[in-house]
Design an enzyme around this catalytic site. Structure first.
Site, PDB file in Angstrom:
ATOM      1  N   ASP A 168      16.846   0.988  -1.360  1.00  7.09           N
ATOM      2  CA  ASP A 168      17.076   0.029  -2.436  1.00  7.09           C
ATOM      3  C   ASP A 168      17.910  -1.097  -1.846  1.00  7.09           C
ATOM      4  O   ASP A 168      19.129  -0.981  -1.684  1.00  7.09           O
ATOM      5  CB  ASP A 168      17.788   0.700  -3.604  1.00  7.09           C
ATOM      6  CG  ASP A 168      17.947  -0.232  -4.807  1.00  7.09           C
ATOM      7  OD1 ASP A 168      17.917  -1.460  -4.610  1.00  7.09           O
ATOM      8  OD2 ASP A 168      18.135   0.272  -5.928  1.00  7.09           O
ATOM      9  N   GLN A 194      15.920 -11.220  -8.962  1.00  7.76           N
ATOM     10  CA  GLN A 194      16.521 -11.532 -10.258  1.00  7.76           C
ATOM     11  C   GLN A 194      17.583 -12.626 -10.087  1.00  7.76           C
ATOM     12  O   GLN A 194      18.038 -12.903  -8.986  1.00  7.76           O
ATOM     13  CB  GLN A 194      17.100 -10.243 -10.843  1.00  7.76           C
ATOM     14  CG  GLN A 194      17.797 -10.370 -12.169  1.00  7.76           C
ATOM     15  CD  GLN A 194      19.295 -10.554 -12.024  1.00  7.76           C
ATOM     16  OE1 GLN A 194      19.875 -10.361 -10.955  1.00  7.76           O
ATOM     17  NE2 GLN A 194      19.923 -10.946 -13.110  1.00  7.76           N
ATOM     18  N   LYS A 197      20.653 -12.533  -7.743  1.00  5.50           N
ATOM     19  CA  LYS A 197      20.491 -12.058  -6.372  1.00  5.50           C
ATOM     20  C   LYS A 197      20.617 -13.175  -5.339  1.00  5.50           C
ATOM     21  O   LYS A 197      20.446 -14.357  -5.640  1.00  5.50           O
ATOM     22  CB  LYS A 197      19.136 -11.356  -6.220  1.00  5.50           C
ATOM     23  CG  LYS A 197      18.962 -10.142  -7.124  1.00  5.50           C
ATOM     24  CD  LYS A 197      20.056  -9.096  -6.893  1.00  5.50           C
ATOM     25  CE  LYS A 197      19.807  -7.797  -7.646  1.00  5.50           C
ATOM     26  NZ  LYS A 197      19.973  -7.938  -9.098  1.00  5.50           N
ATOM     27  N   TYR A 233     -14.106  -6.023 -11.161  1.00  2.00           N
ATOM     28  CA  TYR A 233     -13.966  -5.067 -12.254  1.00  2.00           C
ATOM     29  C   TYR A 233     -13.973  -3.620 -11.777  1.00  2.00           C
ATOM     30  O   TYR A 233     -14.186  -2.696 -12.534  1.00  2.00           O
ATOM     31  CB  TYR A 233     -15.064  -5.273 -13.310  1.00  2.00           C
ATOM     32  CG  TYR A 233     -14.654  -4.784 -14.677  1.00  2.00           C
ATOM     33  CD1 TYR A 233     -13.604  -5.389 -15.365  1.00  2.00           C
ATOM     34  CD2 TYR A 233     -15.300  -3.702 -15.273  1.00  2.00           C
ATOM     35  CE1 TYR A 233     -13.207  -4.929 -16.606  1.00  2.00           C
ATOM     36  CE2 TYR A 233     -14.922  -3.243 -16.527  1.00  2.00           C
ATOM     37  CZ  TYR A 233     -13.873  -3.856 -17.186  1.00  2.00           C
ATOM     38  OH  TYR A 233     -13.484  -3.404 -18.416  1.00  2.00           O
TER      39      TYR A 233
END
Length: 413
Positions: A168, A194, A197, A233
């Site tokens: 992380d 974000q 940051k 698709y």
């Protein structure tokens, strides 16, 4: 004496403001060009999202990068493709943002909390093996505040127990461990863009890896389960639309050009603050020398001891420091396992068996950090000058001098 403090009407020690984000007309024009093109979303006919992914991967020294809507999704993508199955356990720290742990539950896993190192507030590698069981699948070391975890020890443990490692790195853009960018040491590395940051487009995320199969699966999950060999698709995996937009991509590309200079400044200022604050009784900077070769200081954290401030509680100290003009925060009020999500086992946590309870979970170091010790200085303040760092230290000394001279610790205002 208390009247000398800015909180009680005195002059502020730090008069300067520290704006964030930092941008110029280059960013404005880059976004405007996308707006004028009319190509605002996906499929990305402009190629801007893919170009930024390649740019970010190269910057980090990784082979592959998959962008997505935020850092929570990037963690979830990594957990899924690393093979997390319902009921599998993931070792996590209790001193981190909720997404580190809530994504484990979203991916049908069981978080197992391991306490943090009192010197760094990162996952304590010496306590990991005692938490490993036959159900343990992965470890999520959080490079909290931009400080590298003890990755040699963590990777050694993971290797011996055949565990996945998902870094992380939401706080760790540009930070390094023994000369390697954080996020590149484990199986995958997750980043957030974000608004707070060090590299930001308001929102957004990225996961990097050197494993081609992990990359293929994450790219598919991010793009509603499509694969390159299929048709528009054709949906091969249970993915969703987690795609980044071209406007975010060009904004991030422009911001990335600033990141190295900003990281060096934060690192230099952190080293200076360590020297300045180490001279103040009751103030202890978190330690370095654990393998980090670059600390990007998404936060600058120091320990506060009220015994050297006439018993002044931490939260009141932080209020005083903020009033003096230092961009600071008291940090998390309690470790993650005390959140209602874990104490009450919300009905959506169907992956948590009845045998799992967090009611008696205690991580003493994290508890101490939350309740009494940890004070955060925010990353945009770390982009100041050396004189600003001196002013931050001066503000702390001012508070200490005033409260020591006061007969009583002032009540919260």
């Amino acid at each position: 004496m208390l009247s000398q403090l800015a909180l009680h009407g005195g002059p502020k020690t730090v008069q300067k403001l520290f704006p964030w984000p930092i941008f110029d007309e280059g960013e404005v024009e880059a976004v405007a060009d996308v707006v004028r093109s009319g190509q605002w979303g996906n499929p990305d006919c402009t190629g801007l999202v893919e170009a930024f992914e390649q740019e970010f991967a190269k910057y980090c020294g990784a082979k592959y990068a998959v962008s997505c809507v935020n850092g929570s999704v990037s963690l979830r993508l990594a957990l899924i493709v690393c093979g997390l199955q319902p009921g599998d356990e993931v070792i996590v720290p209790p001193y981190t943002f909720i997404a580190t742990v809530s994504t484990v539950i979203e991916a049908n896993g069981v978080p197992v909390f391991v306490d943090i190192d009192p010197e760094t507030y990162n996952l304590d590698a010496t306590k990991i093996e005692a938490a490993i069981t036959s159900r343990t699948k992965a470890i999520i070391p959080v490079h909290f505040a931009g400080q590298a975890c003890d990755m040699d020890a963590i990777l050694d443990i993971a290797g011996r127990h055949k565990l996945r490692v998902i870094e992380d790195a939401a706080h760790a853009h540009g930070a390094e461990y023994k000369g390697r960018k954080l996020g590149t040491l484990g199986d995958a590395g997750s980043f957030s863009f974000q608004s707070s940051k060090n590299l930001t487009s308001g929102e957004g995320g990225m996961v990097i890896t050197n494993d081609p199969e992990l990359y293929r699966k994450m790219a598919s999950l991010r793009n509603v389960g499509r694969l390159p060999e299929g048709q528009w698709y054709d949906h091969f995996l249970p993915g969703c639309n987690y795609r980044l937009t071209p406007m975010q991509a060009v904004l991030l590309s422009s911001q990335l050009k600033r990141l190295d200079d900003q990281t060096r400044r934060r690192d230099d200022n952190g080293l200076l603050l360590n020297e300045l604050l180490s001279e103040i009784e009751g103030i202890t900077p978190l330690s370095r020398g654990h393998g980090e070769t670059v600390h990007c200081h998404h936060l600058y954290i120091f320990k506060y001891d009220p015994a050297h401030f006439n018993g002044l509680p931490k939260n009141e100290f932080v209020d005083m420091l903020a009033a003096e003009g230092v961009p600071c925060f008291r940090g998390y009020p309690h470790p993650l396992y005390k959140q209602p999500l874990f104490q009450e086992k919300f009905f959506m946590c169907y992956a948590l068996p009845d045998s799992v309870s967090y009611a008696d979970t205690v991580c003493p170091v994290a508890e101490q950090a939350c309740a009494e010790e940890a004070v955060w200085i925010l990353q945009h303040a770390m982009l100041g000058t050396a004189e600003d760092m001196v002013a931050f230290a001066k503000a702390i000394r001012k508070i200490q001098t005033v409260v020591r001279a006061s007969e009583k610790v002032p009540k919260s205002v």
